[in-house]
Each structure stands twice: as structure tokens, then as C-alpha cells.
Design a protein around this motif. Sequence first.
Motif, PDB file in Angstrom:
ATOM      1  N   GLY A 319     -47.719  39.760 -55.380  1.00  0.00           N
ATOM      2  CA  GLY A 319     -46.951  39.360 -54.216  1.00  0.00           C
ATOM      3  C   GLY A 319     -45.752  38.546 -54.636  1.00  0.00           C
ATOM      4  N   GLU A 320     -44.835  38.314 -53.685  1.00  0.00           N
ATOM      5  CA  GLU A 320     -43.701  37.449 -53.999  1.00  0.00           C
ATOM      6  C   GLU A 320     -43.212  36.730 -52.758  1.00  0.00           C
ATOM      7  N   ALA A 341     -40.587  48.912 -59.844  1.00  0.00           N
ATOM      8  CA  ALA A 341     -39.909  47.611 -59.912  1.00  0.00           C
ATOM      9  C   ALA A 341     -40.881  46.472 -60.175  1.00  0.00           C
ATOM     10  N   GLY A 342     -42.168  46.694 -59.894  1.00  0.00           N
ATOM     11  CA  GLY A 342     -43.142  45.624 -60.049  1.00  0.00           C
ATOM     12  C   GLY A 342     -43.014  44.553 -58.985  1.00  0.00           C
ATOM     13  N   ARG A 343     -42.366  44.911 -57.844  1.00  0.00           N
ATOM     14  CA  ARG A 343     -42.178  43.956 -56.750  1.00  0.00           C
ATOM     15  C   ARG A 343     -42.555  44.647 -55.430  1.00  0.00           C
ATOM     16  N   PRO A 344     -43.099  43.881 -54.487  1.00  0.00           N
ATOM     17  CA  PRO A 344     -43.475  44.493 -53.207  1.00  0.00           C
ATOM     18  C   PRO A 344     -42.267  44.740 -52.293  1.00  0.00           C
ATOM     19  N   PHE A 345     -42.368  45.760 -51.449  1.00  0.00           N
ATOM     20  CA  PHE A 345     -41.377  46.029 -50.392  1.00  0.00           C
ATOM     21  C   PHE A 345     -39.942  46.103 -50.898  1.00  0.00           C
ATOM     22  N   VAL A 346     -39.727  46.985 -51.867  1.00  0.00           N
ATOM     23  CA  VAL A 346     -38.343  47.191 -52.306  1.00  0.00           C
ATOM     24  C   VAL A 346     -37.870  48.618 -52.057  1.00  0.00           C
ATOM     25  N   GLY A 350     -39.519  48.976 -47.410  1.00  0.00           N
ATOM     26  CA  GLY A 350     -39.115  47.594 -47.617  1.00  0.00           C
ATOM     27  C   GLY A 350     -37.779  47.303 -46.962  1.00  0.00           C
ATOM     28  N   GLN A 351     -36.872  48.302 -47.037  1.00  0.00           N
ATOM     29  CA  GLN A 351     -35.562  48.099 -46.400  1.00  0.00           C
ATOM     30  C   GLN A 351     -35.688  47.999 -44.886  1.00  0.00           C
ATOM     31  N   VAL A 352     -36.567  48.846 -44.315  1.00  0.00           N
ATOM     32  CA  VAL A 352     -36.804  48.758 -42.868  1.00  0.00           C
ATOM     33  C   VAL A 352     -37.367  47.381 -42.537  1.00  0.00           C
ATOM     34  N   LEU A 353     -38.330  46.946 -43.346  1.00  0.00           N
ATOM     35  CA  LEU A 353     -38.947  45.641 -43.094  1.00  0.00           C
ATOM     36  C   LEU A 353     -37.893  44.527 -43.181  1.00  0.00           C
ATOM     37  N   ASP A 354     -37.039  44.597 -44.206  1.00  0.00           N
ATOM     38  CA  ASP A 354     -35.994  43.575 -44.355  1.00  0.00           C
ATOM     39  C   ASP A 354     -35.132  43.484 -43.101  1.00  0.00           C
ATOM     40  N   ALA A 355     -34.744  44.656 -42.604  1.00  0.00           N
ATOM     41  CA  ALA A 355     -33.880  44.672 -41.422  1.00  0.00           C
ATOM     42  C   ALA A 355     -34.610  44.077 -40.216  1.00  0.00           C
TER      43      ALA A 355
END
Lengths: 483, 415
Positions: A319-320, A341-346, A350-355
Motif C-alpha cells: 500500500g501507499e 510499477a509496484g504501486r497501487p492504483f496507477v 487508478g486514474q478514474v479513482l484519482d479523478a
Amino acid sequence: MRSAPVHLPLTPPAILPVTLAAPDDFTGWRDAARALLAAAIPPDRIDWTVAGTGMADLFAVAQPLPAPVTTMAQPVPRALLHLLRHALLHRAPGRFALAYRTLWRLRERPRLHLDPADPDMIALAALAKSVRRDLHKMHAFVRFRKVGEADGRERFAAWFEPDHHIGRAVAGFFRNRFAGMDWLIVTPQVSIGWDGATLREGPGGTPADVPGGDAVEAEWRAYYASIFNPARVKVAMMKKEMPVRYWRNLPESALIPELIRRAETRVDAMVETVRSEADLFAPAEPGGRRFESLTALYAALAAEDTPPSPGFSSHVVPGEGLPSATILLVGEQPGEQEDKAGRPFVGPAGQVLDACLAEAGIDRASAFLTNAVKRFKFTSQGKRRLHATPNAGDIAHYRWWLAEEIRLVNPTIVVALGATALHALSGRKQALAPVRGDLLPWQDRRLLATVHPSYLLRLPDAQARDIERDRMVRDLRKALAAA
Amino acid sequence: MAKLTRLEKLAILADAAKYDASCASSGATKRDSRDSGGIGSTTGMGICHSYAPDGRCISLLKILMTNQCMFECTYCINRSSSNVRRAAFTVQEVVDLTLDFYKRNYIEGLFLSSGIVRSPDYTMEQIVEVARRLREEHGFRGYIHLKTIPEGDADLIARAGRYADRLSINLELPTDDGIAALAPEKDGARIRRTMAHLGARIGDAKAERRTSKKAPVFAPAGQSTQIIVGADASNDDHMLRTSSALYGRYGLRRVYYSAFSPIPDASRSLPAQPPPLLREHRLYQADWLLRFYGFSVEEISATMQGGHLALDMDPKLAWAIERREMFPVDVNRAPRESLLRVPGLGARVVDRLIAARRHRRLRLDDVARLCRSLRAIRPFIEAADWRPVGLLDRADLKARIVPAKPPAQLSLFTT
């Protein structure tokens, strides 16, 4: 058509019998009344009877009626005629005499028919009212049954028992309404039928004249039972508008007692069945290993974890976010992009979530994001790795890791993104919809479940996507407000 | 899951539709099937073909196309989070069912609504297609009431109006705050815009039909809406002001008030309690005063306690008791407007009194013959042989008219 037989008077002032051809013989009555008025025969000298019914006055001497007349010195007002047309279909034996008396009195009081407080007018209005009601109820309560087809036309039949002599009077209504089908309505007095071209009339009949067994009746009964709202039982109102005497010819009426009997139980059940939180969550499991920090936890995860089932990526995605975040969001599992990437929601989700986060006013950097399952599960198709849904074993395998992450971050609210996250957090595989958007008390924190952002990506319709996206943003705002 | 039969779908989709109070089939232009080759007629009056044990008229086949719904309206049995069984009719199934029921004289026509499935436009298209097939392919002349989805395209709504006798959009909650809280996907402003648009179309079509009988019809029986009573904190004053605005601004034919009923799998955020049936009844009475008795919202509002109508007496009596200086009204001389304000006198009785007094000086007996009961009327009128001496000024006037019963909520199970 059915006018009275004509005889000549010999010795007035004897009683004058007038015999009408049928109980609904308005024309016969009107012609006789015109002649009697023209000859100035007072109401108390006339005995009105209907052919073939009852007894004529024993003292009445068979004597001829005055000659028929075509025009009247004083025409009957149209409004009164309209009232009489209905009133004379009533089954009350005195109706013809009452109607004639009113015409007789009209000679002295030409505006009598406009006085609603006059006793004769009150009586006539009452007769007409009950006939109109009967007409209306017959329009409403005739129930046709399909009895076959002929020459491409469907044929229907119905049995009905009206209160008054309205069998012929309703024919026009049914012709206008059911022009495109053949039909027959049988009443005890008369039967009427339509074949697409002409209305026909026949003798009365019995219920046996209409065969039973129309499959659509079962659907009608199902409809009747379903449209009833058991929370508002008002039997008196029903009986007032649908008097019990009509029930025997209504296919739906057999259901009524049972619907009323069960209503109370059904409503009690609805009022009491408020879903309890206890059903939503499995009891918290006793804690496993504890870690000092997220860093230590993720180090252990990377070093010790082996995939719970085949098809997982070789490395885990931690997680991050802010380690002291008040909002913690849980997704399903890393995707292709996240795995690389080794990172969640990228990735795209992830882009939808960011928005959505931005629109809800949540700063991603001040929240904490992780997944229920810590590795990417996939099936290979050529060079492509396609997402595979984790199974219950996979979810259970990572459940305590997730619990420990949450303990270390110690958020006020945990947001489950999608059904897998809800399953992992609640310990129960359950539908998302019933709890979606609710702020649920959970292990000294709050839990709010909403859809996974990838769900929005899968919706084909733009309008639908906008609606669902708005809803997700609202859910996130609610989470923020509770954080 | 096995495929549902038409009967099973009907049971689910009628159950899903029953919280819509409207079942009226009146107000359509007169027409019949003699020249359509099909079936169906409307007389303008509406016919109730049956009554359910809830005392409600069954006039139309009232169903949903589907009870699947993307929307999450807290009060609704079909909201997306509800665990009710879901089903969906095809367009042809609804057409066939309507015709099958109509031919057996079970119904006056169809009242079709739907959960929002796939998208608002898609849903509205399905609804319109049912009406089109009935009218154009089957020459159906019965009554059609279509639910309009305000989120849908304006062209679709225009097409709906061509086939339907009545269109409706349910407001459900009287305030925008209530809508935002309980029906987050809906938008009060958008609903009102659509109502305004519909109102204008209906008015235009009526005006055109007055000059030419060939002008196209558009929802000749007008538009209606429904407001739920008791799902949010709105009081009677909110309700009536909302209704009054809807009647005045958008020319609505009817506002239905629907007491919020317990539903299966209700949301935990709404109270599970018996429906406030008496409150619903009082709202209907007040609504009639607005529309047919010349009362203004302010006059009714002035009689309210804490924004609510009195439950223990009807709103006209409540008004009359507050405004005793307006009485007694002389039944032999008073204008129609004053007579309409007498508690216990309905519009029809007033017209009869006015007709009768042209022929005689009305005595109390005459009034008694023309109305149902004198009890409520007597203290407020004057007749040739009657003056309510002292009666009007009595402190216990209300107690003398209203039966001495505690103002209990209408029981759930009155028989």
C-alpha cells in the motif's frame, strides 16, 4: 318499436291500464305519456304495467288509450328527458307513474324540473342516480372470457347480473369499446352480442352459457394480489365501491379474504426486518503477528509471502499513502500496471479513482491506498496478462495482512472499493448493493462500501457512466465528511 | 436462474409499481375503436374496474418495464441496493399483456413506468415503444399513462406525449434538500424544468386543437405528479405550497399524496412505521380546497399548528372555526363563493342549493334534503327558519361537530 297496444276508452273515470312491452320500454312509455297528456288524463287514473310481469290493477277496465300524438303543446325539457331515460330503467315498480306525474305537474310549473328540492324531482334524481351507478358498475365489472377464434377474430363471452333494466342500454358502450372483437354478454333478462358489424339481441340466460377456463384470468389474479398494498387495508372502502353482490362474477374476488388475513403479518415482517449490522460482519478474528511499522510489515510481506493459488504474479504490491491517514481505501488487487510499477492504483482504474477523489475533495497524498489481495492474479493470453478475479481462499489468505495494515495506519474510516474489498474487510462474501454508501460502524471505525473504479470503466453507456460516477463521488464525499 | 414466465414477471413488476398512487383514467378526449379496427375507448370519465382490499381503485394495468434501477432513492422499493427480486418485461410482453387484459375488460388502459436501466434514454425509449406499438400497430384506443424520465432526452418526451393521454414525473419530495438527501441521482431543478416544458407543450397542443381538430394531440389528460408523505421532515405547509406552485406554474392536473408505506427490505435510514394515512387524507382535502373551493395556501396555512394540518378535523372546518366572523352564511342569499366555504357543503350541494333557492325560500329541511348531514353545516348557515343563535360563539363548537374521539391515526387495519 315496442309501443303499447291501443284500445278505446268507454267509461271514464275508470282506471286506465297502460301496458309497456318491456321493463326498459322508454319509447313505449314516452308515446303513451304524450297521448295521455294530450288527452289530459290525470296520473291517478293510470295503471302502468309491463307486459308479462306482475298483475294489472283488478279494477282497471280494458279500455283504449287516447290516440297517439307526435307533437306536444308543451315539449318536455331536454334535461328532464335525459333524466327520465335513466330513471325509467330502474327496477322500482312506481317509476312510470312517478315520471308521468312529473310531466303532469310540469304543465302548471314549467320550471319544476329545475328545482332540485322538489320531492318528485328528488325521487327521480335518486332513481336516475342508482341506474347510472349500475351502468357504471356494469361497464366496470363485466369480465369477458375468451371462448375461441373465428375468421381471425377473437371471441369473448361474459355473464353479468345488473340491478336494474340496463342490459340493452349498455350495448353501445361495449360496441364502441370492443369493436375489434366478437363478444356476447348474457344477463338474466337479455343477451347482447357484437360480430364486428351489428349488435344483436337475444333472450336472457344463465351463468352456464359462458364457459370457464381462460388462462389470462390467472394473470389477472396475480396482478390483483400484487398491486394490493398490505400496509393500507381499507376493506370498507373496497366494499363501498365494489359491493359484495358483484363479487361472485369477479375472478379476483376469491383472493380477497386471504389477502386481508395475511396483510397484518406481511406488514409486521416488513417493519421488523431491519437488517442488523451483526449480519454484515463476521466476528473479528483474534490478532496474528504484530508489526512495529508499515515498513516492517511490507518487508515481511515481500520476504515471506507465497501466492495462495496458481496464477499470481511473482511479486507483491504494498500500500501507499500517508501513514497517519484518516481515510484508508481498499481495492481488489493490483492490476497489470500496478504489478509493473509496484504501486497501487496507477493504471486506468487508478486514474478514474484519482479523478473521483479530487472531485470529492480528497487529496490522494493525504489518504492511504491499498488492496485486499496483494498480488496481481491473471490468466495469460499470448503476451497479454488478463485480470482474474481472486477467489475466497485468496482473499482469506491476505485478510490478516490487510487487518494489520489498517491497525498500523489507524484511520477513522475505511472505504471498501468493490465487492472483493468488502468481502475481505467484513469477512463475509456479500452483495455490495445493500450496504453501498452506508456509514457502517465497524471495529471502532467506520466502513463505507462503494464500487471499484474499474466498474465505471466497464459501463458501455455514457449516460450510465456519468450517473454511476456521480454516485461514487458522493460516496467518497460522505467518507470524507466522516473522516 | 430459470427464465421467468409472464405471470411471474407480472407479479414482481406490479408489486414494484404499487407505491405509485395514481391510477386515474379520466380526462382523456372521447374516442372509441369503431374506426381503428382494434379495441379501446375513453369516455372522459374513467372507470375503476376493481378495488383492492386497500380501498384503491384498479383502473389501469400499472406496471414497470423493469424494477432494475441504477438509482438509489432511499424511499423506493426498487432502489439499486434493495434485495427485491428483479425482473424485466420485453416491449412485446407489455403490449400483449395490456391487450389481453383490456379485451377481458379488466382495465381502462396502461400506466407504464420503469426503473432506470442501462441509461435514462434507453429506458424512456422502451416506454415510448410500448405506447407506439399499442397505438400504431394495434389501433389501441384505451388510456395510456406514461411515466416520464426527466433525465431523458426531450425528443423522447415529445414522442411520449403523442401516444399518451397523461404524462407524469414524480417529484416524490417537496423540497430540493429532501431530493438531494433521499434521491441523490435526481435533481429538483431538472424535474421542474421538464414539468414546465411539458406544461407548455400540453397547453400549446390544447390551444391548437381548439382551432383545428386535425392538430396533433399531446397528453390531452395533462400531467400529474406524486409527493411522498412522511419519508422526510417536510411538513404539510411545504407540501401544499409545493402543490400550489405546481398547479399554478406548470398547470398540473393532479398532485397525488402518497403516505410512505413500509416496504420489503427497507433502507435502514428511513423509519419503519405504519403509513400516515390520516395525514395523507387531510392533505387531499386541503388540496381540493385549493383547486375547487377558492382557498389560498395562506388561508389554509394560517390554520396549521407547527406547519401541520389538524388531524382531528377537516381543513375547511379548521378554517371556519378560526374565522367565525365570516359566518353565518345565508343559504338564500349568499354568493356561491361564500357557500363553498361552509364546512360540510360540497361543490355539488352548493350548486343544488343555488338552483333550489330560485324556486323557494330554503328552510333547514330543504337544506337537509339536499345534503348528506346537517351536523357540521348547521352552526354556519342561516335559512328561512334557522339562525345559529349563540351556537357559533360557543367555546365547544368544535367538540359539537367533531365526534369526541381522540385524534388517532387511521388504523392500519380498519375494516
